[in-house]
Design a protein around this motif. Sequence first.
Motif, PDB file in Angstrom:
ATOM      1  N   LEU A  44     -54.493   6.928  21.818  1.00  0.00           N
ATOM      2  CA  LEU A  44     -55.575   6.518  22.715  1.00  0.00           C
ATOM      3  C   LEU A  44     -55.043   6.245  24.120  1.00  0.00           C
ATOM      4  CD1 LEU A  44     -57.551   4.100  20.372  1.00  0.00           C
ATOM      5  CD2 LEU A  44     -58.403   6.254  21.322  1.00  0.00           C
ATOM      6  N   MET A  45     -53.889   5.605  24.186  1.00  0.00           N
ATOM      7  CA  MET A  45     -53.299   5.301  25.486  1.00  0.00           C
ATOM      8  C   MET A  45     -52.874   6.592  26.194  1.00  0.00           C
ATOM      9  SD  MET A  45     -53.609   2.109  25.583  1.00  0.00           S
ATOM     10  CE  MET A  45     -52.520   1.102  26.542  1.00  0.00           C
ATOM     11  N   ARG A  46     -52.312   7.508  25.426  1.00  0.00           N
ATOM     12  CA  ARG A  46     -51.844   8.776  25.996  1.00  0.00           C
ATOM     13  C   ARG A  46     -53.035   9.603  26.481  1.00  0.00           C
ATOM     14  NH1 ARG A  46     -49.028   9.927  21.914  1.00  0.00           N
ATOM     15  NH2 ARG A  46     -50.621  11.077  20.817  1.00  0.00           N
ATOM     16  N   ASP A  47     -54.104   9.638  25.654  1.00  0.00           N
ATOM     17  CA  ASP A  47     -55.264  10.464  25.984  1.00  0.00           C
ATOM     18  C   ASP A  47     -56.108   9.879  27.111  1.00  0.00           C
ATOM     19  OD1 ASP A  47     -54.459  12.155  23.988  1.00  0.00           O
ATOM     20  OD2 ASP A  47     -55.932  11.450  22.518  1.00  0.00           O
ATOM     21  N   SER A  48     -56.003   8.576  27.308  1.00  0.00           N
ATOM     22  CA  SER A  48     -56.843   7.965  28.326  1.00  0.00           C
ATOM     23  C   SER A  48     -56.382   8.352  29.725  1.00  0.00           C
ATOM     24  CB  SER A  48     -56.874   6.440  28.185  1.00  0.00           C
ATOM     25  OG  SER A  48     -55.612   5.882  28.464  1.00  0.00           O
TER      26      SER A  48
END
Length: 130
Positions: A44-48
């Motif tokens: 989620l952090m990477r995709d955000s």
Amino acid sequence: MLAVRAGEEPWTEAEVDEARAELMSEVLRLRGEIHSSEDALAGLMRDSGDGAGDDQADTGTKNITREHEMALTANAREMLSQSERALERLDSGTYGVCERCGEAIGKARMQAFPRATLCVECKQKEERRY
């Protein structure tokens, strides 16, 4: 010999082994759950990214999803800690002894809720305070 309440049968070796196996199974399950949640959070952090091109709804959804995943991970960590502590108490012979009053929690309660650290009376007092 583990603590029991008046009128309860003493713990048998098989019952102690069953409690230990249940707690160990819970520890392994929770460790796996935490690992999966941490992977999901990292994703989620990477995709955000920087959020460029996201509208407010997209950003809000991502934030809610991330917060939900973080809450699940925190809950799993707490349950893991409780389960590991119960195993330590089982090893030390203090399993089934109320941490507040020192009386037996009760075999039936321990079998229903193996992570219990308080007898029913102390747990009720604790809940009334909040």
